[in-house]
Scaffold this active site. Structure first.
Site, PDB file in Angstrom:
ATOM      1  N   ALA A   1       0.765  -1.201   0.111  1.00 31.02           N
ATOM      2  CA  ALA A   1       0.111   0.057  -0.140  1.00 31.02           C
ATOM      3  C   ALA A   1       0.812   1.094   0.081  1.00 31.02           C
ATOM      4  O   ALA A   1       1.921   0.905   0.544  1.00 31.02           O
ATOM      5  CB  ALA A   1      -0.759   0.042   1.405  1.00 31.02           C
TER       6      ALA A   1
ATOM      7  N   LYS B   1       3.902   0.903  -6.760  1.00 26.47           N
ATOM      8  CA  LYS B   1       4.567  -0.322  -7.411  1.00 26.47           C
ATOM      9  C   LYS B   1       3.871  -1.364  -7.759  1.00 26.47           C
ATOM     10  O   LYS B   1       4.051  -2.006  -8.844  1.00 26.47           O
ATOM     11  CB  LYS B   1       5.812  -0.630  -6.289  1.00 26.47           C
ATOM     12  CG  LYS B   1       6.597   0.380  -5.901  1.00 26.47           C
ATOM     13  CD  LYS B   1       7.881   0.177  -5.083  1.00 26.47           C
ATOM     14  CE  LYS B   1       8.612   1.431  -4.827  1.00 26.47           C
ATOM     15  NZ  LYS B   1       8.180   2.634  -3.962  1.00 26.47           N
TER      16      LYS B   1
ATOM     17  N   ARG C   1      -4.767   0.697   5.184  1.00 30.55           N
ATOM     18  CA  ARG C   1      -3.795   1.144   4.159  1.00 30.55           C
ATOM     19  C   ARG C   1      -4.392   0.140   3.035  1.00 30.55           C
ATOM     20  O   ARG C   1      -4.072   0.399   1.769  1.00 30.55           O
ATOM     21  CB  ARG C   1      -2.480   0.979   4.206  1.00 30.55           C
ATOM     22  CG  ARG C   1      -1.986   1.954   5.255  1.00 30.55           C
ATOM     23  CD  ARG C   1      -0.477   1.985   5.642  1.00 30.55           C
ATOM     24  NE  ARG C   1       0.364   2.096   4.285  1.00 30.55           N
ATOM     25  CZ  ARG C   1       0.684   3.259   3.819  1.00 30.55           C
ATOM     26  NH1 ARG C   1       0.300   4.431   4.292  1.00 30.55           N
ATOM     27  NH2 ARG C   1       1.616   3.160   2.847  1.00 30.55           N
TER      28      ARG C   1
ATOM     29  N   ASP D   1       9.245  -3.573  -0.598  1.00 28.28           N
ATOM     30  CA  ASP D   1       9.275  -2.079  -0.492  1.00 28.28           C
ATOM     31  C   ASP D   1       9.243  -1.852   0.843  1.00 28.28           C
ATOM     32  O   ASP D   1       7.811  -1.566   1.361  1.00 28.28           O
ATOM     33  CB  ASP D   1       8.383  -1.605  -1.252  1.00 28.28           C
ATOM     34  CG  ASP D   1       8.618   0.270  -1.340  1.00 28.28           C
ATOM     35  OD1 ASP D   1       9.795   0.456  -1.297  1.00 28.28           O
ATOM     36  OD2 ASP D   1       7.795   0.638  -1.612  1.00 28.28           O
TER      37      ASP D   1
ATOM     38  N   CYS E   1      12.846   3.838   1.114  1.00 28.85           N
ATOM     39  CA  CYS E   1      13.070   5.539   0.866  1.00 28.85           C
ATOM     40  C   CYS E   1      13.739   6.171   2.009  1.00 28.85           C
ATOM     41  O   CYS E   1      13.350   7.206   2.464  1.00 28.85           O
ATOM     42  CB  CYS E   1      11.493   6.127   0.564  1.00 28.85           C
ATOM     43  SG  CYS E   1      10.543   6.166   1.914  1.00 28.85           S
TER      44      CYS E   1
HETATM   45  N1  SAM Z   1       5.135  -0.383  -2.127  1.00 30.69           N
HETATM   46  C1  SAM Z   1       4.331   1.023  -1.710  1.00 30.69           C
HETATM   47  C2  SAM Z   1       3.834   1.875  -2.619  1.00 30.69           C
HETATM   48  O1  SAM Z   1       4.879   1.836  -3.784  1.00 30.69           O
HETATM   49  O2  SAM Z   1       2.805   2.382  -2.836  1.00 30.69           O
HETATM   50  C3  SAM Z   1       4.656   1.410  -0.494  1.00 30.69           C
HETATM   51  C4  SAM Z   1       5.052   0.525   0.574  1.00 30.69           C
HETATM   52  S1  SAM Z   1       5.510   1.516   2.221  1.00 30.69           S
HETATM   53  C5  SAM Z   1       7.077   2.008   1.993  1.00 30.69           C
HETATM   54  C6  SAM Z   1       5.682   0.191   3.235  1.00 30.69           C
HETATM   55  C7  SAM Z   1       4.442  -0.439   3.678  1.00 30.69           C
HETATM   56  O3  SAM Z   1       4.646  -1.728   4.647  1.00 30.69           O
HETATM   57  C8  SAM Z   1       3.199   0.304   4.320  1.00 30.69           C
HETATM   58  O4  SAM Z   1       2.281   0.295   3.610  1.00 30.69           O
HETATM   59  C9  SAM Z   1       3.170  -0.354   5.651  1.00 30.69           C
HETATM   60  O5  SAM Z   1       1.894  -0.214   6.094  1.00 30.69           O
HETATM   61  C10 SAM Z   1       3.705  -1.765   5.403  1.00 30.69           C
HETATM   62  N2  SAM Z   1       4.077  -2.414   6.805  1.00 30.69           N
HETATM   63  C11 SAM Z   1       4.138  -1.968   7.848  1.00 30.69           C
HETATM   64  N3  SAM Z   1       4.820  -2.744   9.104  1.00 30.69           N
HETATM   65  C12 SAM Z   1       5.181  -3.792   8.257  1.00 30.69           C
HETATM   66  C13 SAM Z   1       5.384  -5.314   8.605  1.00 30.69           C
HETATM   67  N4  SAM Z   1       5.760  -5.529   9.727  1.00 30.69           N
HETATM   68  N5  SAM Z   1       5.384  -6.243   7.526  1.00 30.69           N
HETATM   69  C14 SAM Z   1       5.163  -5.831   6.244  1.00 30.69           C
HETATM   70  N6  SAM Z   1       4.542  -4.454   6.014  1.00 30.69           N
HETATM   71  C15 SAM Z   1       4.709  -3.479   6.928  1.00 30.69           C
END
Ligand code: SAM
Length: 444
Positions: A111, A115, A138, A178, A231
């Site tokens: 989310a 990507k 999300r 990501d 990022c």
């Molecule tokens: N790839 C997405 C995009 O391009 O739109 C952005 C991803 S963002 C950098 C990272 C995501 O990892 C967030 O949506 C967050 O909710 C999720 N996240 C948070 N904790 C996590 C966990 N323990 N395991 C997996 N995902 C997690």
């Protein structure tokens, strides 16, 4: 600016480049978009928007907006899913992942979907995307973005990386992590990222990233490719995470990213930093780190249980026949009273919360099928919709506000388009079209 943070940047960049970095902080945020090539070509969208947009160095489908470019989020082309607003360097990870039609790709932290929608466009309805987001709120945003961009050949899930990767163990040609990170590349855009920043947070993020990578490892086939991106700039969350992952998984090989944007990673003893890629704000984007790895060992795949094909209600088939001039080879499925289609056979993901698999066609009600917006946004069906009506600008405004349209058309459900790209749908009684544009999308 936080002194501790700046000191750490200086340790990586040296004094002169740190000064350049600090200067970038007072410049406007880089803005960009990614063309949804499931629906439109890059040149065609550029012509249509006719705005100061230039090609991005980070992806062939990426465009960079000049500072004079007006906001793009309210344009009709955005509503039509012809593009996705994305900070330019954010498209770089999928360029490195390089998904090819026919491949199975998992986007583990997906989310809001920037990507995932880029991967889906690269797969071009061939192959399959599993797009997962752990956070339910999300995940809903991910679903709405995938729906807006007309992604259909995908399963969207809301689960932990561990749950998903157990279920799809050994299935994947490619996995993108990501990762959630300390967001040092977001300081200009989000005050919160700077306020949340601390060395402890960086370390906590690094521990979480390592755990996510361990999960992703299980999803890969032999020879499968894993791309890790963040990022953020910290060495702990980037080079060190990858070095520690490689130390624990000697059957994973660090590959060159094979791209000409950005620059090599920062130095780390015993680690080949020339193979990873860093994009700093001085390189044309807010910041990204990318590493590409390959799994060398075999990985027996978890059973993929295809759901048996069952006869579907006559109303479902009749609806498709009425709406489409030709029906592409598709599997049909009812899940409760909801109707779905996709090109790949439907399959089970045990113990996983699946938000959507395939294209949601609509809901079976008494003796008819009430269509869903996804059926009219789905890129796979562009060009084969039978009852498509072109709206003029005035009619479009009325439609977007949720008003009925005084237009005579054949009775039944009609796709409403602007400049040949679908926006939504309505129900015609012959003289008037009742508005079926989802309430949450309407102009207020
Ligand atoms: N790839 C997405 C995009 O391009 O739109 C952005 C991803 S963002 C950098 C990272 C995501 O990892 C967030 O949506 C967050 O909710 C999720 N996240 C948070 N904790 C996590 C966990 N323990 N395991 C997996 N995902 C997690």
């Amino acid at each position: 600016m936080n002194e501790v943070f700046l000191k750490r940047i200086e340790q990586m960049l040296g004094a002169q480049q740190t000064q350049q970095y600090v200067q970038t902080l007072s410049q406007p945020v880089y803005r960009g978009l990614r063309v949804n090539t499931l629906k439109i070509g890059v040149d065609q969208l550029r012509r249509q928007l006719d705005l100061p947009l230039t090609p991005s160095p980070f992806a062939p489908e990426g465009l960079i907006a000049a500072s004079s470019c007006p906001p793009l989020g309210n344009t009709i082309e955005h509503r039509q899913g012809l593009f996705y607003l994305q900070e330019p360097s954010a498209s770089s990870a999928v360029t490195v992942l390089d998904p090819q039609p026919g491949e199975w790709v998992l986007d583990l932290c997906a989310a809001p979907g920037g990507k995932s929608t880029q991967i889906a466009a690269r797969l071009n309805h061939e192959g399959y995307l599993i797009s997962n987001e752990i956070d339910p709120d999300r995940a809903r945003i991910l679903l709405s973005n995938c729906e807006r961009l007309g992604v259909g050949e995908a399963t969207l899930t809301c689960a932990s990386p561990d749950q998903v990767c157990q279920a799809v163990c050994g299935w994947m040609d490619k996995v993108l992590v990501d990762a959630p990170c300390s967001g040092e590349g977001m300081f200009k855009k989000e005050d919160q990222a700077l306020q949340d920043w601390s060395v402890e947070h960086v370390h906590a993020c690094a521990r979480r990233q390592r755990k996510i990578l361990d999960c992703a490892y299980h999803a890969l086939k032999q020879e499968g490719i894993l791309v890790y991106s963040t990022c953020t700039y910290s060495r702990e969350e980037n080079e060190e995470v990858i070095a520690s992952f490689l130390a624990d998984h000697p059957d994973m090989e660090l590959l060159d990213c094979a791209v000409d944007f950005g620059r090599p990673g920062v130095e780390l003893a015993g680690f080949d930093s020339s193979r990873v890629r860093r994009i700093w704000p001085m390189d044309g984007g807010e910041g990204h780190f990318i590493a590409r790895l390959r799994r060398l060992s075999a990985n027996p795949a978890a059973a993929k249980k295809t759901l048996p094909e069952r006869p579907v209600p006559a109303e479902f088939s009749a609806f498709l026949e009425d709406q489409l001039t030709e029906i592409p080879p598709l599997y049909k499925r009812m899940c409760g009273d909801q109707a779905y289609i996709q090109r790949h056979p439907f399959f089970e993901l045990k113990k996983i919360r699946v938000l959507r698999q395939g294209i949601q066609v609509g809901e079976l009600m008494k003796n008819r099928l009430e269509p869903h917006q996804h059926f009219y946004t789905a890129a796979l069906l562009d060009g084969v919709r039978r009852h498509q009506i072109s709206l003029d600008s005035k009619q479009l405004q009325c439609f977007l506000k949720g008003e009925a349209l005084n237009l005579s058309a054949e009775r039944g459900y009609v796709c409403l388009a602007f400049q040949s790209y679908p926006v939504g749908f309505g129900k015609s009684d012959g003289q008037q079209i009742k508005n079926k544009y989802p309430k949450g999308l309407r102009l207020r």
